[in-house]
Scaffold this active site. Sequence first.
Site, PDB file in Angstrom:
ATOM      1  NE  ARG A  21      -1.599   0.913   4.208  1.00  0.00           N
ATOM      2  CZ  ARG A  21      -0.950   1.594   5.175  1.00  0.00           C
ATOM      3  NH1 ARG A  21       0.144   1.086   5.716  1.00  0.00           N
ATOM      4  NH2 ARG A  21      -1.386   2.754   5.593  1.00  0.00           N
ATOM      5  CG  ASP A  69       4.376  -7.040  13.660  1.00  0.00           C
ATOM      6  OD1 ASP A  69       4.917  -5.919  13.572  1.00  0.00           O
ATOM      7  OD2 ASP A  69       3.579  -7.332  14.575  1.00  0.00           O
ATOM      8  CG  ASN A 102       7.726   1.976   2.384  1.00  0.00           C
ATOM      9  OD1 ASN A 102       7.684   3.195   2.250  1.00  0.00           O
ATOM     10  ND2 ASN A 102       6.629   1.228   2.447  1.00  0.00           N
ATOM     11  CB  SER A 152       9.816  11.693   7.680  1.00  0.00           C
ATOM     12  OG  SER A 152       8.890  12.765   7.744  1.00  0.00           O
ATOM     13  CE1 TYR A 165       6.782   8.153  10.920  1.00  0.00           C
ATOM     14  CE2 TYR A 165       7.409  10.379  10.279  1.00  0.00           C
ATOM     15  CZ  TYR A 165       7.085   9.079   9.941  1.00  0.00           C
ATOM     16  OH  TYR A 165       7.071   8.705   8.620  1.00  0.00           O
ATOM     17  CE  LYS A 169      10.270   7.300   9.198  1.00  0.00           C
ATOM     18  NZ  LYS A 169      10.499   5.973   8.574  1.00  0.00           N
ATOM     19  CB  ILE A 198       3.042  11.540   0.652  1.00  0.00           C
ATOM     20  CG1 ILE A 198       4.531  11.871   0.529  1.00  0.00           C
ATOM     21  CG2 ILE A 198       2.557  10.844  -0.620  1.00  0.00           C
ATOM     22  CD1 ILE A 198       4.893  12.733  -0.651  1.00  0.00           C
TER      23      ILE A 198
END
Length: 260
Positions: A21, A69, A102, A152, A165, A169, A198
Amino acid sequence: MGQENAAKPEQKIAIITGGSRGLGRNTAVSAAKHGIDSIITYHSNRAEADAAVAEIQALGRKAVPLQLDAGKTSTFDAFAAEVKRALKETWGRETFDYLVNNAGMSAPGSIADMKEDDFDALVNVHLKGMFFLTQKLLPLIKDGGRIVNISSGLARFSMPGYAVYGSLKGAVETMTRYMAKELGPRRIAVNVVAPGAIETDFGGGRIRDNPELNKMVASVTAMGRVGVPDDIGPMIAVLLSDENRWMTGQRLEVSGGMNL
């Protein structure tokens, strides 16, 4: 006659985590357009993974979906065994060429309100999982291959609610340089791609589905709009090519000029 007897080039294969996805799927499809087969991972939605495989196969390339996972390191030995099986059964090979780390998750929270369970989940997927999955797969990556880690724009600029987060990154970007240094003797190039905001279903589709947030992001982006998956996947696919064999340890931001 010499041309007829020349060895046929080995088919290139990529493992793309979270490839069922969003950006991962777009990367797998873009890689297929560049002649690259793939093993894509999915967390729980097998139907979504099968749809991604069908899209890749429609382009004349092979793809295999494997469950993973990315935050549970105890499953990585079994996953590596599944990778070995898929490589042998589908391609008659024991190695693959490219790894795109990813897979990700979102758990926004301010520094004042972040729950410890959410903190741990983010760490397990974005840093611990990325590190140890790469470690488990190193024996299967062909010398001269590529690793692309996904960061990111939030590692460069700050937005309230993304302290954990964004910090993780930033750690991924540092880890990328260490990987590039240690894997250089194997001619494995390791780089990190940092997308900006995005329009995907990531984080519950906040950027895609919230008009006010979408407009705000567009207003601080030089190109004047929010990014879409087609802005990212093709760039990653090109990064895997032999033309980029001499670039390693680099951070490439693909954000349309967000917060310049």
